[in-house]
Design a protein around this motif. Structure first.
Motif, PDB file in Angstrom:
ATOM      1  N   MET A  23      30.913  50.667 -22.292  1.00 45.34           N
ATOM      2  CA  MET A  23      31.617  49.391 -22.159  1.00 45.34           C
ATOM      3  C   MET A  23      33.099  49.612 -21.902  1.00 45.34           C
ATOM      4  O   MET A  23      33.699  48.957 -21.043  1.00 45.34           O
ATOM      5  CB  MET A  23      31.416  48.535 -23.413  1.00 45.34           C
ATOM      6  N   LYS A  26      33.587  50.667 -18.344  1.00 42.62           N
ATOM      7  CA  LYS A  26      33.418  49.542 -17.415  1.00 42.62           C
ATOM      8  C   LYS A  26      34.626  48.612 -17.462  1.00 42.62           C
ATOM      9  O   LYS A  26      35.101  48.148 -16.425  1.00 42.62           O
ATOM     10  CB  LYS A  26      32.138  48.771 -17.727  1.00 42.62           C
ATOM     11  N   PHE A  27      35.127  48.333 -18.656  1.00 43.10           N
ATOM     12  CA  PHE A  27      36.310  47.483 -18.776  1.00 43.10           C
ATOM     13  C   PHE A  27      37.517  48.143 -18.117  1.00 43.10           C
ATOM     14  O   PHE A  27      38.324  47.471 -17.464  1.00 43.10           O
ATOM     15  CB  PHE A  27      36.616  47.145 -20.235  1.00 43.10           C
ATOM     16  N   GLN A  28      37.660  49.438 -18.269  1.00 43.77           N
ATOM     17  CA  GLN A  28      38.778  50.149 -17.652  1.00 43.77           C
ATOM     18  C   GLN A  28      38.670  50.089 -16.131  1.00 43.77           C
ATOM     19  O   GLN A  28      39.659  49.844 -15.438  1.00 43.77           O
ATOM     20  CB  GLN A  28      38.814  51.610 -18.117  1.00 43.77           C
ATOM     21  N   SER A  31      39.534  46.560 -15.069  1.00 41.52           N
ATOM     22  CA  SER A  31      40.969  46.364 -15.226  1.00 41.52           C
ATOM     23  C   SER A  31      41.722  46.998 -14.063  1.00 41.52           C
ATOM     24  O   SER A  31      42.634  46.381 -13.487  1.00 41.52           O
ATOM     25  CB  SER A  31      41.428  46.965 -16.545  1.00 41.52           C
TER      26      SER A  31
END
Length: 76
Positions: A23, A26-28, A31
């Motif tokens: 997660m 994926k967020f990085q 972003s």
């Protein structure tokens, strides 16, 4: 039975850590993509401002003065 419970807890902990890392990755990635798109939009806006300033210069409207917005070339 205590060894089985400990093994289950360790396995569960490992799965949760793996999921959290995925997660985070994926967020990085998202972003970074968002920041890249914002930078691209900023460049497009800068280009648009330059182009519209150039067009206004070509049209003789580069400097609008006074409350009546009279082009500088027509100022008396």
């Amino acid at each position: 039975m205590a060894e089985t419970d400990l093994k289950t807890v360790q396995d569960l902990t490992s799965v949760v850590q793996t999921l959290l890392q995925q997660m985070l990755d994926k967020f990085q990635t998202m972003s970074n993509q968002i920041i890249g798109r914002i930078d691209d939009m900023g460049s497009c806006i800068d280009d648009l401002e330059r182009n519209s300033a150039h067009l206004m210069t070509q049209a003789g409207m580069e400097k609008l003065e006074g409350a009546n917005k009279i082009p500088a070339t027509q100022k008396s």
